[in-house]
Design a protein around this motif. Structure first.
Motif, short mmCIF file in Angstrom:
data_model
loop_
_atom_site.label_atom_id
_atom_site.label_comp_id
_atom_site.label_asym_id
_atom_site.label_seq_id
_atom_site.Cartn_x
_atom_site.Cartn_y
_atom_site.Cartn_z
N SER A 1 0.85 -1.19 0.00
CA SER A 1 0.00 0.00 0.00
C SER A 1 0.88 1.24 0.00
N SER A 2 0.31 2.36 -0.40
CA SER A 2 1.09 3.60 -0.51
C SER A 2 1.28 4.23 0.87
N HIS A 3 2.25 5.15 0.93
CA HIS A 3 2.52 5.88 2.18
C HIS A 3 3.00 7.29 1.81
N ARG A 4 2.50 8.26 2.53
CA ARG A 4 2.90 9.65 2.30
C ARG A 4 4.13 9.97 3.15
N LEU A 5 5.20 10.44 2.50
CA LEU A 5 6.43 10.82 3.18
C LEU A 5 6.77 12.24 2.74
N GLY A 6 6.42 13.22 3.60
CA GLY A 6 6.62 14.60 3.21
C GLY A 6 5.81 14.92 1.98
N GLU A 7 6.46 15.42 0.94
CA GLU A 7 5.78 15.73 -0.31
C GLU A 7 5.76 14.55 -1.27
N LEU A 8 6.33 13.42 -0.86
CA LEU A 8 6.40 12.24 -1.72
C LEU A 8 5.26 11.27 -1.39
N GLY B 1 11.42 13.91 8.62
CA GLY B 1 10.64 13.10 7.70
C GLY B 1 10.47 11.68 8.20
N TYR B 2 11.53 11.12 8.77
CA TYR B 2 11.44 9.76 9.31
C TYR B 2 12.58 9.46 10.24
N VAL B 3 12.39 8.41 11.04
CA VAL B 3 13.45 7.75 11.79
C VAL B 3 13.54 6.32 11.26
N HIS B 4 14.76 5.86 11.06
CA HIS B 4 15.04 4.54 10.50
C HIS B 4 15.79 3.74 11.56
N ALA C 1 23.17 18.13 14.45
CA ALA C 1 23.35 17.76 13.05
C ALA C 1 22.01 17.68 12.34
N ALA C 2 21.02 17.10 13.01
CA ALA C 2 19.68 17.01 12.42
C ALA C 2 19.07 18.40 12.26
N ALA C 3 19.20 19.24 13.26
CA ALA C 3 18.63 20.59 13.20
C ALA C 3 19.27 21.41 12.09
N ALA C 4 20.59 21.29 11.94
CA ALA C 4 21.28 22.03 10.88
C ALA C 4 20.82 21.55 9.50
N THR C 5 20.61 20.24 9.37
CA THR C 5 20.15 19.70 8.10
C THR C 5 18.73 20.14 7.79
N VAL C 6 17.87 20.15 8.80
CA VAL C 6 16.50 20.65 8.63
C VAL C 6 16.53 22.10 8.16
N ASP C 7 17.38 22.91 8.78
CA ASP C 7 17.50 24.31 8.37
C ASP C 7 17.96 24.42 6.92
N ALA C 8 18.79 23.47 6.49
CA ALA C 8 19.36 23.54 5.15
C ALA C 8 18.39 23.10 4.07
N VAL C 9 17.65 22.00 4.31
CA VAL C 9 16.83 21.42 3.23
C VAL C 9 15.38 21.16 3.61
N GLY C 10 15.04 21.39 4.87
CA GLY C 10 13.67 21.17 5.30
C GLY C 10 13.50 19.86 6.05
N ALA C 11 12.55 19.85 6.98
CA ALA C 11 12.33 18.67 7.82
C ALA C 11 11.86 17.47 7.02
N ALA C 12 10.97 17.70 6.05
CA ALA C 12 10.41 16.58 5.29
C ALA C 12 11.47 15.86 4.46
N ARG C 13 12.56 16.55 4.16
CA ARG C 13 13.63 15.94 3.35
C ARG C 13 14.72 15.31 4.23
N ASN D 1 4.70 1.97 -2.48
CA ASN D 1 4.70 0.80 -1.61
C ASN D 1 5.57 1.11 -0.39
N ARG D 2 5.61 0.20 0.56
CA ARG D 2 6.26 0.48 1.84
C ARG D 2 7.62 -0.20 1.97
N THR D 3 8.21 -0.57 0.85
CA THR D 3 9.56 -1.12 0.87
C THR D 3 10.58 0.00 0.74
N VAL D 4 11.67 -0.14 1.46
CA VAL D 4 12.80 0.79 1.38
C VAL D 4 14.03 -0.02 1.03
#
Length: 357
Positions: free
Chosen positions: A6-13, A256-259, A208-220, A17-20
Motif C-alpha cells: 500500500s502507498s505511504h505519504r512521506l513529506g511531499e512524496l 521526515g522519518y526515523v530509520h 546535526a539534524a537541526a542544521a540539516t533541517v534548516d538547510a533542506v527542510g524537515a520533510a527531506r 509501496n512500503r519497501t525501502v
C-alpha cells in the motif's frame, strides 16, 4: 494493518509501496569520490522500491571511512550524482542520499588525514585502506570549538544532495560511525557539553539534524539509528533511555522519518515506536546477520507499528524485489565475494525473475 504494497505519504512524496532499499556500501565510486554511470544503472534497476536510500556518502574528506566511496563535498561530486538521480526519477523512483561521516572509523592511508572522533578512543577491528585491511587507528579528539564544523558538514552535504536532485537525505547515526560515536557510553568520554550525561551525548545528533533541517527542510531529512548495536566496538549502556531521549528531541524537529535497525530487543524498539510520532522505517535484519529480511519479517513489523520496511541484501540480489515479494517468487542470494570487489559483476548482473516459458 497496512500492506507492504500500500502507498505511504512521506513529506511531499507519495511512496507507491512500503519497501525501502536500505543503504549498503558497494565501493564502486570513481577516484575523487565521484558517482558513475554504473551507479546510475544500479539504483535505476531498483527504482520500484518505495524509497531508495543510497550507500553512505561522505560529507567531508575527513569523514570518508573506506576507499572507493562517493562524496558530496565538492562541486565535481555534486555534478556526478545528477546522472544517478535522473536515472532513478526517469525510472519512476524516489531516492535519498545517506550522509555518513565515519569519524574514528577511517585511516590516514584513505584520506591523508588523521581520523577524528568525540574522544581519543579507537574502534574495534580493522578498516579497509588502499593497501588492505589495517587496525582502526586512534582518532584525534575534537576540540569543543571544532564540533560545529562537523555538524555543518551534514547540512552542507544535504544542500549539495538536493542540488544534485536527491529527494532528501538520511543522516547515518547508526553502526558505530560519528553520530553513533557521540551517542556512545564508551567512545564518547568527553566532559564538555557534548559528553557525560545523556543530554550531552545526544547533543551532536540533534544539532546535526537541526542544521540539516534548516538547510533542506524537515520533510527531506531522516536519520538512521542502531540502538545498542555494538558495531565497531560502540557501546550504549543505556540504549533504551538514550534513544528515547534522542527521539523526543528529534520529534521537535518534525523529521521526515526515523530509520531503526533491529539491533535492540523488541521491547526497546516498541518503546521507541511509542516515542516517535512520525514515519518509522524498521530494518528487521541485523547488519551482517544470518539471513536477509523477508516477507514474514515485514508483515510482523508492520503489525507492530512500523510504517516502512527496509531490505538490504534482498534488494542487492533482486532488483525486482517488490514484485518478487508481491507474487511470492523465489529470491536470489547475493554473492558476498562481489560486495566490495568493484566492477559490474555482482553489481549490475543480477537479473529480474525469469518466468518459465
Amino acid at each position: 494493518m497496512p500492506s507492504l504494497f500500500s502507498s505511504h505519504r512521506l513529506g511531499e512524496l507519495t511512496l507507491p509501496n512500503r519497501t525501502v532499499m536500505a543503504p549498503m556500501s558497494r565501493v564502486r565510486a570513481a577516484p575523487g569520490g565521484l558517482a558513475t554511470p554504473s551507479m546510475a544503472s544500479y539504483y535505476a534497476q531498483r527504482a520500484t522500491a518505495g524509497l531508495i536510500v543510497t550507500e553512505g556518502v561522505q560529507p567531508s574528506l575527513v569523514g570518508q571511512s573506506n576507499p572507493g566511496t562517493p562524496g558530496l563535498h565538492t562541486d565535481e561530486q555534486t555534478d556526478s550524482w545528477r546522472q544517478v538521480t535522473d536515472a532513478v526519477h526517469t525510472s519512476g523512483g524516489r531516492i535519498f542520499a545517506q550522509l555518513m561521516h565515519g569519524g574514528r572509523i577511517s585511516h590516514p592511508e584513505t584520506t591523508g588525514l588523521q581520523p577524528v572522533g568525540p574522544s581519543a578512543v579507537p574502534g574495534e577491528g580493522s578498516v579497509f585502506t588502499p593497501s588492505g585491511p589495517q587496525p582502526v587507528p586512534v582518532p584525534r579528539a575534537l576540540e569543543t570549538h571544532e564540533v560545529a564544523e562537523h555538524v555543518r558538514s551534514y547540512a552542507d552535504a544535504a544542500r549539495r544532495a538536493v542540488e544534485a536532485g536527491f529527494d532528501g537525505v538520511e543522516l547515518h547515526g547508526a553502526n558505530g560511525y560519528l553520530i553513533s560515536q557521540f551517542l556512545s557510553s564508551n567512545a564518547n568520554l568527553r566532559t564538555d557539553r557534548y559528553g557525560g550525561s545523556i543530554a550531552g551525548r545526544i547533543r551532536f545528533a540533534v544539532e546535526a539534524a537541526a542544521a540539516t533541517v534548516d538547510a533542506v527542510g524537515a520533510a527531506r531529512t531522516g536519520i538512521r539509528l542502531s540502538p545498542g548495536g555494538g558495531i565497531w566496538g560502540v557501546v550504549e549502556d543505556d540504549a533504551a533511555e538514550l534513544n528515547t531521549a534522542l527521539l523526543t528531541e528529534l520529534a521537535r524537529l518534525d523529521l521526515g522519518y526515523v530509520h531503526l535497525e533491529a539491533t535492540a530487543g523488541e521491547d526497546v524498539l516498541l518503546r521507541l515506536r511509542e516515542t516517535w510520532p512520525g514515519t518509522l522505517i524498521v530494518s528487521p535484519s541485523m547488519p551482517g546477520g544470518p539471513r536477509p529480511a523477508g516477507m514474514a519479517d515485514a508483515e510482523r513489523w508492520l503489525e507492530l507499528g512500523a510504517d516502512l520496511i527496509a531490505f538490504g541484501r534482498g534488494f542487492l540480489a533482486n532488483p525486482d524485489l517488490v514484485e518478487r515479494l508481491r507474487s511470492g517468487l523465489p529470491l536470489a542470494s547475493a554473492d558476498e565475494s562481489t560486495f566490495y570487489q568493484g566492477g559490474d559483476v555482482g553489481y549490475l548482473t543480477y537479473p529480474t525473475y525469469r518466468h518459465a516459458a
